[in-house]
Scaffold this motif. Sequence first.
Motif, PDB file in Angstrom:
ATOM      1  N   MET A  26       0.096  42.643 -22.883  1.00 32.49           N
ATOM      2  CA  MET A  26      -0.977  41.668 -22.911  1.00 32.49           C
ATOM      3  C   MET A  26      -0.317  40.318 -22.682  1.00 32.49           C
ATOM      4  SD  MET A  26      -4.214  40.995 -23.190  1.00 32.49           S
ATOM      5  CE  MET A  26      -4.930  42.441 -23.919  1.00 32.49           C
ATOM      6  N   GLY A  27      -0.505  39.777 -21.492  1.00 37.57           N
ATOM      7  CA  GLY A  27       0.077  38.490 -21.148  1.00 37.57           C
ATOM      8  C   GLY A  27      -0.939  37.390 -21.373  1.00 37.57           C
ATOM      9  N   LEU A  28      -0.478  36.266 -21.886  1.00 40.99           N
ATOM     10  CA  LEU A  28      -1.335  35.116 -22.138  1.00 40.99           C
ATOM     11  C   LEU A  28      -0.745  33.903 -21.448  1.00 40.99           C
ATOM     12  CD1 LEU A  28      -1.580  35.976 -25.856  1.00 40.99           C
ATOM     13  CD2 LEU A  28      -3.513  36.030 -24.328  1.00 40.99           C
ATOM     14  N   GLY A  29      -1.602  33.115 -20.831  1.00 40.84           N
ATOM     15  CA  GLY A  29      -1.141  31.916 -20.152  1.00 40.84           C
ATOM     16  C   GLY A  29      -2.111  30.772 -20.360  1.00 40.84           C
ATOM     17  N   TRP A  30      -1.611  29.555 -20.218  1.00 45.65           N
ATOM     18  CA  TRP A  30      -2.434  28.364 -20.362  1.00 45.65           C
ATOM     19  C   TRP A  30      -1.692  27.170 -19.804  1.00 45.65           C
ATOM     20  CZ3 TRP A  30       0.470  30.467 -24.231  1.00 45.65           C
ATOM     21  CH2 TRP A  30       1.382  29.626 -24.862  1.00 45.65           C
ATOM     22  N   GLN A  31      -2.427  26.113 -19.593  1.00 45.96           N
ATOM     23  CA  GLN A  31      -1.839  24.835 -19.189  1.00 45.96           C
ATOM     24  C   GLN A  31      -2.525  23.728 -19.975  1.00 45.96           C
ATOM     25  OE1 GLN A  31      -2.719  25.028 -14.980  1.00 45.96           O
ATOM     26  NE2 GLN A  31      -0.606  25.493 -14.511  1.00 45.96           N
ATOM     27  N   LEU A  48       0.306  26.942 -27.938  1.00 47.97           N
ATOM     28  CA  LEU A  48      -0.592  28.006 -28.372  1.00 47.97           C
ATOM     29  C   LEU A  48       0.262  29.192 -28.796  1.00 47.97           C
ATOM     30  CD1 LEU A  48      -3.406  27.923 -25.659  1.00 47.97           C
ATOM     31  CD2 LEU A  48      -3.329  26.781 -27.876  1.00 47.97           C
ATOM     32  N   ASP A  49      -0.232  29.935 -29.770  1.00 50.80           N
ATOM     33  CA  ASP A  49       0.504  31.086 -30.281  1.00 50.80           C
ATOM     34  C   ASP A  49      -0.327  32.349 -30.122  1.00 50.80           C
ATOM     35  OD1 ASP A  49       2.776  29.632 -31.169  1.00 50.80           O
ATOM     36  OD2 ASP A  49       1.627  28.940 -32.890  1.00 50.80           O
ATOM     37  N   VAL A  76       4.644  47.671 -31.291  1.00 50.60           N
ATOM     38  CA  VAL A  76       4.130  46.422 -30.711  1.00 50.60           C
ATOM     39  C   VAL A  76       5.214  45.364 -30.846  1.00 50.60           C
ATOM     40  CG1 VAL A  76       2.279  44.702 -30.792  1.00 50.60           C
ATOM     41  CG2 VAL A  76       1.774  47.090 -31.380  1.00 50.60           C
ATOM     42  N   ARG A  77       5.462  44.633 -29.727  1.00 53.82           N
ATOM     43  CA  ARG A  77       6.554  43.654 -29.726  1.00 53.82           C
ATOM     44  C   ARG A  77       6.134  42.379 -29.013  1.00 53.82           C
ATOM     45  NH1 ARG A  77      10.756  42.906 -26.050  1.00 53.82           N
ATOM     46  NH2 ARG A  77      10.132  44.769 -24.925  1.00 53.82           N
ATOM     47  N   HIS A  78       6.371  41.252 -29.643  1.00 56.46           N
ATOM     48  CA  HIS A  78       6.122  39.917 -29.069  1.00 56.46           C
ATOM     49  C   HIS A  78       7.402  39.483 -28.357  1.00 56.46           C
ATOM     50  CE1 HIS A  78       5.041  35.688 -28.792  1.00 56.46           C
ATOM     51  NE2 HIS A  78       3.921  35.883 -29.456  1.00 56.46           N
ATOM     52  N   THR A  79       7.274  38.920 -27.151  1.00 55.57           N
ATOM     53  CA  THR A  79       8.468  38.550 -26.389  1.00 55.57           C
ATOM     54  C   THR A  79       9.039  37.189 -26.765  1.00 55.57           C
ATOM     55  OG1 THR A  79       7.140  37.642 -24.589  1.00 55.57           O
ATOM     56  CG2 THR A  79       7.799  39.977 -24.416  1.00 55.57           C
ATOM     57  N   GLY A  80       8.339  36.421 -27.588  1.00 54.99           N
ATOM     58  CA  GLY A  80       8.874  35.139 -28.033  1.00 54.99           C
ATOM     59  C   GLY A  80       7.890  34.008 -27.886  1.00 54.99           C
ATOM     60  N   ASP A  81       8.123  32.950 -28.610  1.00 56.88           N
ATOM     61  CA  ASP A  81       7.222  31.808 -28.690  1.00 56.88           C
ATOM     62  C   ASP A  81       7.458  30.834 -27.537  1.00 56.88           C
ATOM     63  OD1 ASP A  81       5.283  30.157 -29.764  1.00 56.88           O
ATOM     64  OD2 ASP A  81       6.575  29.320 -31.313  1.00 56.88           O
ATOM     65  N   ASN A  82       6.383  30.402 -26.893  1.00 57.60           N
ATOM     66  CA  ASN A  82       6.429  29.363 -25.868  1.00 57.60           C
ATOM     67  C   ASN A  82       5.771  28.140 -26.479  1.00 57.60           C
ATOM     68  OD1 ASN A  82       5.522  27.581 -23.772  1.00 57.60           O
ATOM     69  ND2 ASN A  82       5.792  29.214 -22.291  1.00 57.60           N
ATOM     70  N   GLY A  88       4.925  29.464 -16.730  1.00 55.84           N
ATOM     71  CA  GLY A  88       4.847  30.449 -15.672  1.00 55.84           C
ATOM     72  C   GLY A  88       4.016  29.998 -14.488  1.00 55.84           C
ATOM     73  N   GLN A  89       3.432  28.800 -14.524  1.00 58.81           N
ATOM     74  CA  GLN A  89       2.595  28.285 -13.434  1.00 58.81           C
ATOM     75  C   GLN A  89       1.612  29.360 -12.995  1.00 58.81           C
ATOM     76  OE1 GLN A  89       3.515  25.299 -11.179  1.00 58.81           O
ATOM     77  NE2 GLN A  89       5.151  24.552 -12.461  1.00 58.81           N
ATOM     78  N   GLY A  90       0.825  29.853 -13.949  1.00 57.60           N
ATOM     79  CA  GLY A  90      -0.130  30.912 -13.668  1.00 57.60           C
ATOM     80  C   GLY A  90       0.348  32.257 -14.157  1.00 57.60           C
ATOM     81  N   GLY A  91       1.627  32.354 -14.527  1.00 59.28           N
ATOM     82  CA  GLY A  91       2.160  33.589 -15.092  1.00 59.28           C
ATOM     83  C   GLY A  91       1.996  33.589 -16.600  1.00 59.28           C
ATOM     84  N   ASP A  92       2.571  34.570 -17.240  1.00 60.94           N
ATOM     85  CA  ASP A  92       2.454  34.703 -18.693  1.00 60.94           C
ATOM     86  C   ASP A  92       3.336  33.676 -19.396  1.00 60.94           C
ATOM     87  OD1 ASP A  92       0.896  36.906 -18.098  1.00 60.94           O
ATOM     88  OD2 ASP A  92       2.510  38.335 -18.425  1.00 60.94           O
ATOM     89  N   ASP A  93       2.745  32.980 -20.345  1.00 59.81           N
ATOM     90  CA  ASP A  93       3.519  32.064 -21.183  1.00 59.81           C
ATOM     91  C   ASP A  93       4.019  32.785 -22.436  1.00 59.81           C
ATOM     92  OD1 ASP A  93       3.375  29.661 -19.631  1.00 59.81           O
ATOM     93  OD2 ASP A  93       1.248  29.636 -20.103  1.00 59.81           O
ATOM     94  N   GLU A  94       3.214  33.689 -22.950  1.00 65.31           N
ATOM     95  CA  GLU A  94       3.623  34.558 -24.041  1.00 65.31           C
ATOM     96  C   GLU A  94       3.123  35.951 -23.709  1.00 65.31           C
ATOM     97  OE1 GLU A  94       2.872  33.305 -28.077  1.00 65.31           O
ATOM     98  OE2 GLU A  94       3.676  31.310 -27.710  1.00 65.31           O
TER      99      GLU A  94
END
Length: 192
Positions: A26-31, A48-49, A76-82, A88-94
């Motif tokens: 589950m990828g999440l992104g924002w700007q 954002l978390d 379930v594993r979180h890849t780390g805090d952004n 990611g300029q449209g990619g996953d931030d977390e």
Amino acid sequence: MTVNLTKGQAISLQKGDGGSLTAVRMGLGWQAAPRRGLFGSRTREIDLDASAVLFADKQPVDVVFFRHLVSDDGSVRHTGDNLVGGAGQGGDDEAILVDLQRVPVHIDQIVFTVNSFTGQTFQEVQNAFCRLVDETNGQELARYTLAGGGNYTAQIMAKVHRVGGAWTMTALGIPANGRTFQDLIPVILPHL
């Protein structure tokens, strides 16, 4: 082929050949949204978390977030805090990885949330999305894009839940207020 989900829409996580997905991300992104100021527009960093709350029979039993990166059972594993978004300029931030085959049978729902730990509202966020990716081949399966920002500090984005013996993803897109996943539990419960 990606399915662009609307709020409340669900998709099965069964593969076209009748098999089941084994691992998803589950990828999440924002700007940060530009703000108009005295000297033109500028952006402010937005932290954002992403969290994944694991439920068993409508009771939260575990959570994965920036301070607890792996579920107790390891599925379930979180890849780390952004801390700033937009990296990611449209990619996953977390991203949160879910090994569906390892999720214990008593876990029937995993709810993905996003919250502003620093209290900034979604009026200051643009291009926020969550997307589900088949982790075995990198193919994006579904995407849910938030429409417009609002005066709230969190979103219950989506849930992955068991329907019979198979997994399904449902886009939720429920605005809420809270700095942590704990603050969101009362808002999540009616949607399980």
